[in-house]
Design a protein around this motif. Sequence first.
Motif, PDB file in Angstrom:
ATOM      1  N   GLY A   1     -13.963   9.812  -1.231  1.00 55.20           N
ATOM      2  CA  GLY A   1     -13.173  10.246  -0.091  1.00 55.20           C
ATOM      3  C   GLY A   1     -12.480   9.146   0.671  1.00 55.20           C
ATOM      4  O   GLY A   1     -12.013   9.379   1.793  1.00 55.20           O
ATOM      5  N   ASP A   2     -12.392   7.935   0.108  1.00 52.43           N
ATOM      6  CA  ASP A   2     -11.718   6.856   0.832  1.00 52.43           C
ATOM      7  C   ASP A   2     -10.264   7.237   1.100  1.00 52.43           C
ATOM      8  O   ASP A   2      -9.599   7.869   0.279  1.00 52.43           O
ATOM      9  N   VAL A   3      -9.773   6.842   2.277  1.00 58.50           N
ATOM     10  CA  VAL A   3      -8.440   7.230   2.728  1.00 58.50           C
ATOM     11  C   VAL A   3      -7.495   6.045   2.578  1.00 58.50           C
ATOM     12  O   VAL A   3      -7.763   4.968   3.112  1.00 58.50           O
ATOM     13  N   ARG A   4      -6.397   6.252   1.880  1.00 63.60           N
ATOM     14  CA  ARG A   4      -5.365   5.217   1.760  1.00 63.60           C
ATOM     15  C   ARG A   4      -4.189   5.591   2.647  1.00 63.60           C
ATOM     16  O   ARG A   4      -3.720   6.719   2.608  1.00 63.60           O
ATOM     17  N   LYS A   5      -3.724   4.622   3.424  1.00 68.47           N
ATOM     18  CA  LYS A   5      -2.698   4.932   4.414  1.00 68.47           C
ATOM     19  C   LYS A   5      -1.739   3.753   4.552  1.00 68.47           C
ATOM     20  O   LYS A   5      -2.155   2.591   4.551  1.00 68.47           O
ATOM     21  N   MET A   6      -0.442   4.067   4.691  1.00 70.10           N
ATOM     22  CA  MET A   6       0.549   3.026   4.942  1.00 70.10           C
ATOM     23  C   MET A   6       0.524   2.682   6.422  1.00 70.10           C
ATOM     24  O   MET A   6       0.609   3.557   7.290  1.00 70.10           O
ATOM     25  N   VAL A   7       0.384   1.371   6.727  1.00 69.64           N
ATOM     26  CA  VAL A   7       0.377   0.921   8.121  1.00 69.64           C
ATOM     27  C   VAL A   7       1.410  -0.185   8.286  1.00 69.64           C
ATOM     28  O   VAL A   7       1.709  -0.940   7.345  1.00 69.64           O
TER      29      VAL A   7
ATOM     30  N   LYS B   1       7.340  -7.020   8.965  1.00 68.05           N
ATOM     31  CA  LYS B   1       7.441  -7.370   7.543  1.00 68.05           C
ATOM     32  C   LYS B   1       7.224  -6.165   6.630  1.00 68.05           C
ATOM     33  O   LYS B   1       6.746  -6.307   5.509  1.00 68.05           O
ATOM     34  N   GLY B   2       7.573  -4.999   7.124  1.00 69.70           N
ATOM     35  CA  GLY B   2       7.434  -3.822   6.278  1.00 69.70           C
ATOM     36  C   GLY B   2       6.102  -3.131   6.471  1.00 69.70           C
ATOM     37  O   GLY B   2       5.527  -3.143   7.555  1.00 69.70           O
ATOM     38  N   TRP B   3       5.588  -2.572   5.369  1.00 78.96           N
ATOM     39  CA  TRP B   3       4.386  -1.749   5.416  1.00 78.96           C
ATOM     40  C   TRP B   3       3.344  -2.264   4.433  1.00 78.96           C
ATOM     41  O   TRP B   3       3.680  -2.812   3.393  1.00 78.96           O
ATOM     42  N   ASN B   4       2.095  -2.090   4.810  1.00 75.38           N
ATOM     43  CA  ASN B   4       0.979  -2.416   3.926  1.00 75.38           C
ATOM     44  C   ASN B   4       0.178  -1.153   3.629  1.00 75.38           C
ATOM     45  O   ASN B   4       0.098  -0.252   4.461  1.00 75.38           O
ATOM     46  N   LEU B   5      -0.428  -1.130   2.451  1.00 71.89           N
ATOM     47  CA  LEU B   5      -1.327  -0.040   2.099  1.00 71.89           C
ATOM     48  C   LEU B   5      -2.745  -0.464   2.435  1.00 71.89           C
ATOM     49  O   LEU B   5      -3.248  -1.448   1.902  1.00 71.89           O
ATOM     50  N   GLU B   6      -3.397   0.260   3.356  1.00 70.33           N
ATOM     51  CA  GLU B   6      -4.767  -0.050   3.739  1.00 70.33           C
ATOM     52  C   GLU B   6      -5.689   1.090   3.328  1.00 70.33           C
ATOM     53  O   GLU B   6      -5.284   2.249   3.298  1.00 70.33           O
ATOM     54  N   GLU B   7      -6.925   0.727   3.024  1.00 70.80           N
ATOM     55  CA  GLU B   7      -7.913   1.718   2.612  1.00 70.80           C
ATOM     56  C   GLU B   7      -9.016   1.789   3.655  1.00 70.80           C
ATOM     57  O   GLU B   7      -9.534   0.768   4.104  1.00 70.80           O
ATOM     58  N   PHE B   8      -9.370   3.017   4.040  1.00 76.16           N
ATOM     59  CA  PHE B   8     -10.427   3.233   5.020  1.00 76.16           C
ATOM     60  C   PHE B   8     -11.565   3.984   4.350  1.00 76.16           C
ATOM     61  O   PHE B   8     -11.347   5.005   3.704  1.00 76.16           O
ATOM     62  N   GLN B   9     -12.770   3.474   4.519  1.00 74.45           N
ATOM     63  CA  GLN B   9     -13.918   4.102   3.881  1.00 74.45           C
ATOM     64  C   GLN B   9     -14.369   5.314   4.689  1.00 74.45           C
ATOM     65  O   GLN B   9     -14.377   5.307   5.920  1.00 74.45           O
TER      66      GLN B   9
END
Length: 212
Positions: free
Chosen positions: A82-88, A94-102
């Motif tokens: 169920g980890d959540v991946r989100k663009m922040v 400098k654009g967007w990063n993909l971060e993962e939240f447990q």
Amino acid sequence: IFAAYPYLHIKAPKGSGKTQCLSFLNQTCLNATKARASLPAMRDTVDSLRGTYLMDQADALHRRNSEDLLDVLTDSYKRGGGDVRKMVAADKGKGWNLEEFQAYGPKGFASINALPEDLRDRCIIVALTRSGKNFNQLNEEDLIWKELRGKLYKLLIAYFSDVGMNYRAKERQYRLDPSLIGRQLELWMPLEVLLELFGITENKQKETKERF
């Protein structure tokens, strides 16, 4: 320690003490937060605090547009699920990063009706009935909660290693014992380890396992 952990579902009609139960859990569970049914609320509790996510009025999970949250809740009863991946937004434009939240962590729900089926399969259901008596409201500012949390932290620190070793031993034991398999086994093992930790007799453990 645990590869999977069962959820708790307090199911009862109105006026039966569901919210009181969640308030008790909020005072005694690790870094607990009572929050509304939303992915950001769960992310802030579980990923940031490694805390216990408590959802009152979980009947809202039946509404439309709750599918994403429901998918995460259904999968995150086990480690890595169920980890959540989100663009922040990145720093300094400098654009967007993909971060993962447990999302893995203990969770509790309170509702009038049954939870959606897949989520229900991951829960231990505690059914309440309405009492004919009036009980005192739980005082969340009482010092007893601070004292109790202190004792629970000490318990956690003192027995962390023992519980971890016993859990790994149970994993080896159940490879040769097909009495429980799959998700049933995943959800039962943490309970069995904790029952042993608190000195519950073998007969009582067996009875509990049969009920489970």
